[in-house]
Design an enzyme around this catalytic site. Sequence first.
Site, mmCIF file in Angstrom:
data_model
loop_
_atom_site.group_PDB
_atom_site.id
_atom_site.type_symbol
_atom_site.label_atom_id
_atom_site.label_comp_id
_atom_site.label_asym_id
_atom_site.label_seq_id
_atom_site.Cartn_x
_atom_site.Cartn_y
_atom_site.Cartn_z
ATOM 1 N N LYS A 59 -21.977 27.276 -96.781
ATOM 2 C CA LYS A 59 -22.854 28.356 -96.332
ATOM 3 C C LYS A 59 -22.110 29.245 -95.334
ATOM 4 O O LYS A 59 -22.234 30.470 -95.361
ATOM 5 C CB LYS A 59 -24.098 27.783 -95.644
ATOM 6 C CG LYS A 59 -25.169 27.259 -96.575
ATOM 7 C CD LYS A 59 -26.410 26.943 -95.748
ATOM 8 C CE LYS A 59 -27.531 26.341 -96.536
ATOM 9 N NZ LYS A 59 -28.681 26.001 -95.691
ATOM 10 N N ASP B 190 -33.970 28.540 -93.544
ATOM 11 C CA ASP B 190 -34.672 27.394 -94.113
ATOM 12 C C ASP B 190 -35.223 27.822 -95.474
ATOM 13 O O ASP B 190 -35.664 28.959 -95.639
ATOM 14 C CB ASP B 190 -35.795 26.915 -93.190
ATOM 15 C CG ASP B 190 -36.171 25.468 -93.497
ATOM 16 O OD1 ASP B 190 -35.264 24.659 -93.759
ATOM 17 O OD2 ASP B 190 -37.365 25.141 -93.492
ATOM 18 N N HIS C 88 -32.845 33.468 -103.794
ATOM 19 C CA HIS C 88 -33.613 33.538 -102.553
ATOM 20 C C HIS C 88 -32.685 33.690 -101.340
ATOM 21 O O HIS C 88 -32.833 34.607 -100.550
ATOM 22 C CB HIS C 88 -34.434 32.248 -102.439
ATOM 23 C CG HIS C 88 -33.657 30.998 -102.800
ATOM 24 N ND1 HIS C 88 -33.106 30.815 -104.033
ATOM 25 C CD2 HIS C 88 -33.270 29.923 -102.069
ATOM 26 C CE1 HIS C 88 -32.450 29.667 -104.071
ATOM 27 N NE2 HIS C 88 -32.521 29.110 -102.878
ATOM 28 N N THR D 146 -25.698 25.969 -88.689
ATOM 29 C CA THR D 146 -25.538 25.088 -89.849
ATOM 30 C C THR D 146 -24.295 24.227 -89.674
ATOM 31 O O THR D 146 -23.353 24.609 -88.978
ATOM 32 C CB THR D 146 -25.432 25.907 -91.152
ATOM 33 O OG1 THR D 146 -25.371 25.006 -92.262
ATOM 34 C CG2 THR D 146 -24.195 26.787 -91.183
ATOM 35 N N ASP E 169 -31.732 23.032 -108.806
ATOM 36 C CA ASP E 169 -31.112 23.997 -109.726
ATOM 37 C C ASP E 169 -31.254 23.636 -111.215
ATOM 38 O O ASP E 169 -31.491 24.535 -112.029
ATOM 39 C CB ASP E 169 -29.626 24.193 -109.386
ATOM 40 C CG ASP E 169 -29.422 25.150 -108.218
ATOM 41 O OD1 ASP E 169 -30.416 25.775 -107.789
ATOM 42 O OD2 ASP E 169 -28.285 25.281 -107.743
HETATM 43 P P1 IMP Z 1 -32.231 24.133 -96.922
HETATM 44 O O1 IMP Z 1 -33.278 24.684 -96.025
HETATM 45 O O2 IMP Z 1 -31.226 25.158 -97.378
HETATM 46 O O3 IMP Z 1 -31.602 22.893 -96.371
HETATM 47 O O4 IMP Z 1 -32.994 23.686 -98.263
HETATM 48 C C1 IMP Z 1 -34.011 22.681 -98.284
HETATM 49 C C2 IMP Z 1 -34.054 22.038 -99.661
HETATM 50 O O5 IMP Z 1 -34.443 23.013 -100.643
HETATM 51 C C3 IMP Z 1 -32.718 21.484 -100.140
HETATM 52 O O6 IMP Z 1 -32.527 20.173 -99.716
HETATM 53 C C4 IMP Z 1 -32.861 21.589 -101.651
HETATM 54 O O7 IMP Z 1 -33.562 20.462 -102.140
HETATM 55 C C5 IMP Z 1 -33.724 22.809 -101.854
HETATM 56 N N1 IMP Z 1 -32.886 24.006 -102.093
HETATM 57 C C6 IMP Z 1 -32.519 24.948 -101.184
HETATM 58 N N2 IMP Z 1 -31.787 25.911 -101.756
HETATM 59 C C7 IMP Z 1 -31.690 25.568 -103.058
HETATM 60 C C8 IMP Z 1 -31.036 26.180 -104.166
HETATM 61 O O8 IMP Z 1 -30.381 27.236 -104.069
HETATM 62 N N3 IMP Z 1 -31.163 25.546 -105.343
HETATM 63 C C9 IMP Z 1 -31.857 24.386 -105.497
HETATM 64 N N4 IMP Z 1 -32.459 23.765 -104.499
HETATM 65 C C10 IMP Z 1 -32.385 24.353 -103.279
#
Ligand code: IMP
Length: 200
Positions: free
Chosen positions: A23, A78, A186, A18, A161
């Site tokens: 994170k 992811d 999650h 990352t 969120d």
């Molecule tokens: P990533 O795989 O963590 O980059 O998440 C992909 C997409 O999912 C992000 O760009 C957000 O739009 C959405 N997302 C991931 N985690 C969260 C969270 O904890 N809250 C709200 N949206 C999330």
Amino acid sequence: MGRYSLKLTVMKKIVFATHNKNKLAEIRNILKNYDVVGLRDIGCETDIVEDGDTLQDNAKIKADFVTNNYHLNCFADDTGLEVEALDGAPGVYSARYAGEGCSYHDNVVKMLAAMKGKTNRKARFRTVIALNLDGKQYFFEGIVNGKITEEEHGDGGFGYDPIFQPDGFEETFAEMSMEVKNKISHRGRAVQKLCEFLNI
Ligand code: IMP
């Protein structure tokens, strides 16, 4: 004269694929037995293309990129939002639901429009972590069930969120402290499984 014994603990290095400093800090705080480094720490500036069809594919693509090119142990995550009334969309496309280069808010607006008038508002966030450790590959999954609210509430957090209310709570993720969200989210759940595995 007293005797001194020196116990040297060599921490195992592991890469978290990352560029996200938040994170990285979060994981370092939990994974005490490992020297967790980010992509920048290993000189990797590449924006790894996540073109898999599933969350698992994308997590694997990122972890494998590091292990194949840098020959290091690595894990990658992811995440997707899966909405029941939209047949699981936006899922793996959650980041670019409203189009390439869209903002978090564009995605929220599009989701509220897609859900207008729908009575089934069930949704879940799902995170998959791929771990490459000493030549073996492992996967960990974290899920939080909830619903898409009718309108935005709260200004904390990020992404979806403000419109995601986890089951058992009256607030959206955007109205919660980061501590509470991390405990039930999650990502928090997937990370807990990874840490239990690595900390053995
Ligand atoms: P990533 O795989 O963590 O980059 O998440 C992909 C997409 O999912 C992000 O760009 C957000 O739009 C959405 N997302 C991931 N985690 C969260 C969270 O904890 N809250 C709200 N949206 C999330």
